[in-house]
Design a protein around this motif. Structure first.
Motif, PDB file in Angstrom:
ATOM      1  N   ARG A 201      -4.365  11.613   3.646  1.00 33.49           N
ATOM      2  CA  ARG A 201      -5.741  11.150   4.433  1.00 33.49           C
ATOM      3  C   ARG A 201      -6.267  12.047   5.567  1.00 33.49           C
ATOM      4  O   ARG A 201      -7.288  12.474   5.297  1.00 33.49           O
ATOM      5  CB  ARG A 201      -5.401   9.728   4.969  1.00 33.49           C
ATOM      6  CG  ARG A 201      -5.359   8.547   3.814  1.00 33.49           C
ATOM      7  CD  ARG A 201      -5.157   7.467   4.419  1.00 33.49           C
ATOM      8  NE  ARG A 201      -4.975   6.263   3.487  1.00 33.49           N
ATOM      9  CZ  ARG A 201      -5.864   5.638   3.041  1.00 33.49           C
ATOM     10  NH1 ARG A 201      -7.084   5.662   3.304  1.00 33.49           N
ATOM     11  NH2 ARG A 201      -5.487   4.555   2.275  1.00 33.49           N
ATOM     12  N   TRP A 202      -5.093  12.693   6.132  1.00 29.34           N
ATOM     13  CA  TRP A 202      -5.637  13.781   7.074  1.00 29.34           C
ATOM     14  C   TRP A 202      -6.137  14.983   6.417  1.00 29.34           C
ATOM     15  O   TRP A 202      -7.258  15.368   6.960  1.00 29.34           O
ATOM     16  CB  TRP A 202      -4.435  14.095   7.896  1.00 29.34           C
ATOM     17  CG  TRP A 202      -4.753  14.866   9.389  1.00 29.34           C
ATOM     18  CD1 TRP A 202      -5.067  14.476  10.397  1.00 29.34           C
ATOM     19  CD2 TRP A 202      -4.834  16.272   9.153  1.00 29.34           C
ATOM     20  NE1 TRP A 202      -5.176  15.377  11.159  1.00 29.34           N
ATOM     21  CE2 TRP A 202      -5.145  16.625  10.670  1.00 29.34           C
ATOM     22  CE3 TRP A 202      -4.799  17.253   8.312  1.00 29.34           C
ATOM     23  CZ2 TRP A 202      -5.687  18.034  10.927  1.00 29.34           C
ATOM     24  CZ3 TRP A 202      -4.972  18.825   8.600  1.00 29.34           C
ATOM     25  CH2 TRP A 202      -5.630  18.750   9.975  1.00 29.34           C
ATOM     26  N   PHE A 203      -5.396  15.427   5.339  1.00 28.80           N
ATOM     27  CA  PHE A 203      -5.957  16.599   4.755  1.00 28.80           C
ATOM     28  C   PHE A 203      -7.272  16.288   4.002  1.00 28.80           C
ATOM     29  O   PHE A 203      -8.005  17.170   3.699  1.00 28.80           O
ATOM     30  CB  PHE A 203      -4.854  17.446   3.968  1.00 28.80           C
ATOM     31  CG  PHE A 203      -3.940  18.195   4.588  1.00 28.80           C
ATOM     32  CD1 PHE A 203      -4.319  19.471   4.990  1.00 28.80           C
ATOM     33  CD2 PHE A 203      -2.581  17.691   4.817  1.00 28.80           C
ATOM     34  CE1 PHE A 203      -3.558  20.425   5.370  1.00 28.80           C
ATOM     35  CE2 PHE A 203      -1.803  18.727   5.650  1.00 28.80           C
ATOM     36  CZ  PHE A 203      -2.283  19.910   5.689  1.00 28.80           C
ATOM     37  N   SER A 204      -7.292  15.177   3.524  1.00 37.40           N
ATOM     38  CA  SER A 204      -8.479  14.783   2.647  1.00 37.40           C
ATOM     39  C   SER A 204      -9.685  14.915   3.969  1.00 37.40           C
ATOM     40  O   SER A 204     -10.803  15.531   3.344  1.00 37.40           O
ATOM     41  CB  SER A 204      -8.515  13.393   2.137  1.00 37.40           C
ATOM     42  OG  SER A 204      -7.566  13.297   1.207  1.00 37.40           O
ATOM     43  N   GLN A 205      -9.748  14.336   4.824  1.00 43.24           N
ATOM     44  CA  GLN A 205     -10.590  14.378   6.015  1.00 43.24           C
ATOM     45  C   GLN A 205     -10.864  15.751   6.439  1.00 43.24           C
ATOM     46  O   GLN A 205     -12.075  16.258   6.671  1.00 43.24           O
ATOM     47  CB  GLN A 205     -10.242  13.631   7.122  1.00 43.24           C
ATOM     48  CG  GLN A 205     -11.323  13.321   8.168  1.00 43.24           C
ATOM     49  CD  GLN A 205     -10.853  12.296   9.233  1.00 43.24           C
ATOM     50  OE1 GLN A 205      -9.979  12.373   9.673  1.00 43.24           O
ATOM     51  NE2 GLN A 205     -11.864  11.312   9.658  1.00 43.24           N
ATOM     52  N   TYR A 206     -10.001  16.676   6.599  1.00 46.79           N
ATOM     53  CA  TYR A 206     -10.028  17.931   6.960  1.00 46.79           C
ATOM     54  C   TYR A 206     -10.697  18.824   6.083  1.00 46.79           C
ATOM     55  O   TYR A 206     -11.475  19.595   6.380  1.00 46.79           O
ATOM     56  CB  TYR A 206      -8.366  18.862   7.187  1.00 46.79           C
ATOM     57  CG  TYR A 206      -8.511  20.155   7.591  1.00 46.79           C
ATOM     58  CD1 TYR A 206      -8.942  20.479   8.718  1.00 46.79           C
ATOM     59  CD2 TYR A 206      -8.352  21.044   6.538  1.00 46.79           C
ATOM     60  CE1 TYR A 206      -9.017  21.802   8.939  1.00 46.79           C
ATOM     61  CE2 TYR A 206      -8.575  22.497   6.535  1.00 46.79           C
ATOM     62  CZ  TYR A 206      -8.726  22.820   8.118  1.00 46.79           C
ATOM     63  OH  TYR A 206      -8.961  24.071   8.425  1.00 46.79           O
ATOM     64  N   PHE A 207     -10.463  18.814   4.754  1.00 50.15           N
ATOM     65  CA  PHE A 207     -11.255  19.539   3.832  1.00 50.15           C
ATOM     66  C   PHE A 207     -12.555  19.145   3.477  1.00 50.15           C
ATOM     67  O   PHE A 207     -13.452  19.705   3.352  1.00 50.15           O
ATOM     68  CB  PHE A 207     -10.521  19.522   2.393  1.00 50.15           C
ATOM     69  CG  PHE A 207      -9.412  20.673   2.141  1.00 50.15           C
ATOM     70  CD1 PHE A 207      -9.629  22.069   1.902  1.00 50.15           C
ATOM     71  CD2 PHE A 207      -8.169  20.387   2.688  1.00 50.15           C
ATOM     72  CE1 PHE A 207      -8.846  22.897   1.711  1.00 50.15           C
ATOM     73  CE2 PHE A 207      -6.980  21.364   2.556  1.00 50.15           C
ATOM     74  CZ  PHE A 207      -7.503  22.429   2.254  1.00 50.15           C
ATOM     75  N   GLN A 208     -12.851  17.888   3.748  1.00 48.09           N
ATOM     76  CA  GLN A 208     -14.269  17.278   3.769  1.00 48.09           C
ATOM     77  C   GLN A 208     -14.888  18.003   4.831  1.00 48.09           C
ATOM     78  O   GLN A 208     -15.923  18.356   4.876  1.00 48.09           O
ATOM     79  CB  GLN A 208     -14.431  15.724   3.921  1.00 48.09           C
ATOM     80  CG  GLN A 208     -15.552  15.319   3.907  1.00 48.09           C
ATOM     81  CD  GLN A 208     -15.297  13.921   4.090  1.00 48.09           C
ATOM     82  OE1 GLN A 208     -15.241  13.365   5.052  1.00 48.09           O
ATOM     83  NE2 GLN A 208     -15.851  12.913   3.003  1.00 48.09           N
ATOM     84  N   SER A 209     -14.253  18.064   6.166  1.00 46.31           N
ATOM     85  CA  SER A 209     -14.831  18.565   7.417  1.00 46.31           C
ATOM     86  C   SER A 209     -15.378  20.158   7.138  1.00 46.31           C
ATOM     87  O   SER A 209     -15.885  20.352   7.849  1.00 46.31           O
ATOM     88  CB  SER A 209     -14.012  18.458   8.733  1.00 46.31           C
ATOM     89  OG  SER A 209     -12.738  19.404   8.796  1.00 46.31           O
ATOM     90  N   ILE A 210     -14.562  20.717   6.339  1.00 49.94           N
ATOM     91  CA  ILE A 210     -14.791  22.297   6.214  1.00 49.94           C
ATOM     92  C   ILE A 210     -15.770  22.489   4.854  1.00 49.94           C
ATOM     93  O   ILE A 210     -15.707  23.699   4.323  1.00 49.94           O
ATOM     94  CB  ILE A 210     -13.637  23.254   6.087  1.00 49.94           C
ATOM     95  CG1 ILE A 210     -12.584  22.908   5.144  1.00 49.94           C
ATOM     96  CG2 ILE A 210     -12.802  22.933   7.526  1.00 49.94           C
ATOM     97  CD1 ILE A 210     -11.431  23.883   4.774  1.00 49.94           C
TER      98      ILE A 210
END
Length: 368
Positions: free
Chosen positions: A115-124
């Motif tokens: 979930r953390w990385f999903s949010q991260y890649f969404q943010s970039i």
């Protein structure tokens, strides 16, 4: 002289009030930004903005004769609170312009780091899809990718945040698919996944190996390390440059062959010491609630660190100990240190005990 002190203290009280008022105004603006992000389906976290704020804060502090480290710490507290408050506002809505975004697939995306990385890649700037064996509902901001045997070439990047025991088979499965995406695995140990990495390299796929040295509750990347594992045929440095260079995280290059040996100190030892403290504390005659009432600052700092660790992923902690081929070296050294200290204490060898502390202190001070 007292009048001078009173004047200065009065000015400090006024400044304190101004600081709180300014912080409240900043939070008010942050919440407006958070509402805008929610209304327009934008991700809460923007790690590039975080880096810009920290750099600007340090430069400004230095120009004013204020410690840049202090200013960074203060700003990190403020930004962290802003992010958490914005998260409360954020409503999950799928962006109407998702078709124009680059695509990323997070395998294991319903786990906490997933979930953390999903949010991260969404943010970039990525439209994120999730593949997970869990049956729970996928958050509305992401798509669900059900079959790893099909439709993988629409992704620019595929990230694995899966348990170490499951990761090698998944890497070998991807090796059979002639995947065009850059594949990034994030395991806490590398020995268990070497066979899968080899299969991917032999298939001609681009594959990277990284290790985020932080947990899923991380709001900001200030003072956080991401290990970038180098090795023959790996594209880890390319992955770092493409997807992580614009953050405030420290990107640390490390040879993949040395990774697990290094993790004895940074993961194996630190985790094990906390296991010993937590389990031993629970077996002491003094109940924990009474120990907290009698504890000093050292006890509370250790207690909070251990409590936080015990609230996380126990299966991962076991794997970090059990799957590292070098763990026996750690346990042997721990036994020797324990035996040596016990012997010095039992024999009332104060000089020897102090020499042990002095020797370690000299080494530790070199890192300051």
């Amino acid at each position: 002289m007292d009048e001078g002190l009173d004047k200065w203290r009065s000015e400090i009280r006024a400044l304190d009030s101004e600081i709180i008022a300014r912080a409240a105004r900043r939070m008010e603006l942050a919440l407006k930004i958070g509402q805008y992000k929610a209304d327009h389906q934008l991700p809460v976290k923007d790690f590039r903005v975080e880096k810009e704020i920290i750099e600007r804060t340090r430069t400004m502090a230095d120009s004013m004769g204020l410690s840049p480290d202090f200013a960074e710490h203060l700003m990190t507290l403020i930004m962290g609170h802003s992010v958490r408050e914005q998260n409360k506002l954020h409503q999950s809505k799928r962006s109407e312009s998702a078709s124009s975004l680059k695509n990323a697939l997070v395998i294991g995306g319903l786990g906490r780091m997933g979930r953390w990385f999903s949010q991260y890649f969404q943010s970039i700037g990525f439209q994120v899809s999730i593949h997970d064996i869990k049956s729970e509902e996928t958050p509305e901001t992401y798509s669900r990718h059900h079959d790893l045997n099909s439709d993988l070439n629409r992704y620019e990047v595929i990230l694995l945040t899966t348990p170490m025991a499951a990761t090698p088979a998944l890497l070998e499965l991807l090796a059979k698919q002639s995947v065009k995406a850059l594949i990034i695995e994030t395991s806490s140990l590398k020995t268990p996944v070497l066979s899968g990495l080899k299969a991917l390299k032999e298939s001609g796929a681009k594959v990277a190996s990284i290790h985020p040295m932080f947990g899923p509750d991380t709001d900001l990347l200030v003072d956080k390390n991401i290990l970038i594992c180098r090795g023959e045929g790996l594209s880890s440095e390319e992955a770092a440059a493409l997807y992580f260079h614009s953050t405030s995280a420290e990107l640390v290059m490390i040879d993949i062959d040395h990774h697990d040996q290094d993790m004895l100190s940074t993961l194996g030892l630190t985790h094990f010491i906390n296991f010993l403290f937590g389990i031993s504390l629970c077996e002491q005659a003094l109940p924990i609630d009474q120990a907290k009432k009698r504890g000093g600052s050292t006890f509370f700092e250790q207690f909070e660190t251990t409590r936080a660790l015990f609230s996380e992923n126990h299966e991962l902690y076991f794997d970090i100990q059990a799957l590292n081929p070098h763990s026996s070296e750690l346990y042997e050294k721990l036994r020797k240190v324990l035996d040596r200290l016990e012997q010095l204490i039992q024999t009332k060898d104060k000089k020897g005990f102090l020499n042990e502390l002095k020797r370690a202190d000299a080494v530790l001070r070199k890192t300051l």
